[in-house]
Design a protein around this motif. Sequence first.
Motif, PDB file in Angstrom:
ATOM      1  N   THR A   1       0.830  -1.208   0.000  1.00  0.00           N
ATOM      2  CA  THR A   1       0.000   0.000   0.000  1.00  0.00           C
ATOM      3  C   THR A   1       0.870   1.265   0.000  1.00  0.00           C
ATOM      4  O   THR A   1       0.403   2.343  -0.356  1.00  0.00           O
TER       5      THR A   1
ATOM      6  N   CYS B   1     -12.639   4.207   2.814  1.00  0.00           N
ATOM      7  CA  CYS B   1     -12.290   2.948   3.505  1.00  0.00           C
ATOM      8  C   CYS B   1     -10.937   3.119   4.202  1.00  0.00           C
ATOM      9  O   CYS B   1      -9.961   2.451   3.864  1.00  0.00           O
ATOM     10  N   THR B   2     -10.908   4.000   5.164  1.00  0.00           N
ATOM     11  CA  THR B   2      -9.617   4.426   5.731  1.00  0.00           C
ATOM     12  C   THR B   2      -9.008   3.400   6.684  1.00  0.00           C
ATOM     13  O   THR B   2      -7.802   3.380   6.885  1.00  0.00           O
ATOM     14  N   GLY B   3      -9.836   2.548   7.310  1.00  0.00           N
ATOM     15  CA  GLY B   3      -9.299   1.504   8.201  1.00  0.00           C
ATOM     16  C   GLY B   3      -8.465   2.099   9.321  1.00  0.00           C
ATOM     17  O   GLY B   3      -8.923   2.990  10.049  1.00  0.00           O
TER      18      GLY B   3
ATOM     19  N   CYS C   1      -3.917   4.500   7.784  1.00  0.00           N
ATOM     20  CA  CYS C   1      -2.504   4.542   7.396  1.00  0.00           C
ATOM     21  C   CYS C   1      -2.257   5.368   6.123  1.00  0.00           C
ATOM     22  O   CYS C   1      -1.258   6.093   6.052  1.00  0.00           O
ATOM     23  N   ILE C   2      -3.170   5.295   5.155  1.00  0.00           N
ATOM     24  CA  ILE C   2      -2.929   6.021   3.896  1.00  0.00           C
ATOM     25  C   ILE C   2      -3.058   7.524   4.138  1.00  0.00           C
ATOM     26  O   ILE C   2      -2.156   8.307   3.830  1.00  0.00           O
TER      27      ILE C   2
ATOM     28  N   ASN D   1      -8.154   2.096  -0.741  1.00  0.00           N
ATOM     29  CA  ASN D   1      -7.746   0.690  -0.794  1.00  0.00           C
ATOM     30  C   ASN D   1      -8.955  -0.108  -0.313  1.00  0.00           C
ATOM     31  O   ASN D   1      -9.018  -0.508   0.837  1.00  0.00           O
ATOM     32  N   PRO D   2      -9.934  -0.283  -1.195  1.00  0.00           N
ATOM     33  CA  PRO D   2     -11.182  -0.918  -0.738  1.00  0.00           C
ATOM     34  C   PRO D   2     -11.000  -2.430  -0.617  1.00  0.00           C
ATOM     35  O   PRO D   2     -10.009  -2.973  -1.087  1.00  0.00           O
ATOM     36  N   PRO D   3     -11.961  -3.121   0.002  1.00  0.00           N
ATOM     37  CA  PRO D   3     -11.886  -4.586   0.025  1.00  0.00           C
ATOM     38  C   PRO D   3     -11.955  -5.074  -1.419  1.00  0.00           C
ATOM     39  O   PRO D   3     -12.839  -4.636  -2.163  1.00  0.00           O
TER      40      PRO D   3
ATOM     41  N   ALA E   1     -13.062  -5.845   5.588  1.00  0.00           N
ATOM     42  CA  ALA E   1     -11.961  -5.094   4.985  1.00  0.00           C
ATOM     43  C   ALA E   1     -11.345  -5.842   3.804  1.00  0.00           C
ATOM     44  O   ALA E   1     -10.507  -5.302   3.088  1.00  0.00           O
TER      45      ALA E   1
HETATM   46  N1  GLN Z   1      -6.999   1.972   4.063  1.00  0.00           N
HETATM   47  C1  GLN Z   1      -6.605   0.939   4.926  1.00  0.00           C
HETATM   48  C2  GLN Z   1      -5.342   0.275   4.424  1.00  0.00           C
HETATM   49  O1  GLN Z   1      -4.954   0.463   3.309  1.00  0.00           O
HETATM   50  C3  GLN Z   1      -7.711  -0.091   5.082  1.00  0.00           C
HETATM   51  C4  GLN Z   1      -8.112  -0.755   3.803  1.00  0.00           C
HETATM   52  C5  GLN Z   1      -9.250  -1.728   3.992  1.00  0.00           C
HETATM   53  O2  GLN Z   1      -9.793  -1.866   5.096  1.00  0.00           O
HETATM   54  N2  GLN Z   1      -9.637  -2.377   2.934  1.00  0.00           N
HETATM   55  O3  GLN Z   1      -4.677  -0.448   5.119  1.00  0.00           O
END
Ligand code: GLN
Length: 275
Positions: A97, A117-119, A122-123, A181-183, A205
Amino acid sequence: MTLEDALKEGRSYLQGKNIEDCHIDAWYLLSYFFKISRADFYLHPNKMVTEIQIEGYRNLIRQRGQHIPLQHITGEQEFMGLSFKVSKDVLIPRQDTEILVQEALKYAQGKDVLDMCTGSGCILISLGKLGNIHSGLGVDISENALAIARENATTLDVNLQFMQSNLFENVQGKFDIIVSNPPYIPTADIMGLMEEVKNHEPIIALDGETDGLHFYRTIIKQLSTYLKPSGYVFFEIGHNQGEEVSQLLQEHDFHNIKIIKDLAGLDRVVSGQNC
Ligand code: GLN
């Protein structure tokens, strides 16, 4: 017992449990538990450790032996040289990533950025720390994930916004850059993933529905509403999704579409510019 004995024991235990990176993981857990650097270890490999200490280390090694990800044991993962807190509620940041972040950094200066989809954040947090952006909004469907992202932004001392939203549902305004960075794993492929991933990381995720492309389709349909004219989108993709995601962007009148490879030479990022 010495530090070196402890390390050897940890290694062979993990090897016996078929842990792929048993050497590295036994070392990381030793370094984490005893708070020692590689140099400390080489200077004093024969340092004696107490029985209580060795039990503490064994406890971590046993967890790893159950295929619990290393990062869930230590609670952290490095990404772009920054240390991110992680939990079972967020995808563990992957080195691949960093390719997306490096590409977006070329355009980020002074820009308003949305991370879909920031989770763990980290991005967006990396762009906020390293990109001199004007503003950043991180969106996720999961409140638990957002709590981790907010904590990471606070710890890393960067001023960003985070908001709960099912994709664009609660998003307002227009952005210069959208990163995501989507699922993207096809549902049927999830069963074949490593135990560490399929049993411990959040399925929401990972799961990109039947062909893995569900989130790209849904996001791309709405991009023109949320991207300023000439704005950029950067997607992380699975290694065999480059053509299809490029095609989707083309169908929505994006130009300057690029497929960028990762360090293994596999397609990893697709970017494009709004008309
Ligand atoms: N954006 C976060 C990452 O790249 C989460 C991505 C996600 O949950 N699909 O790690």
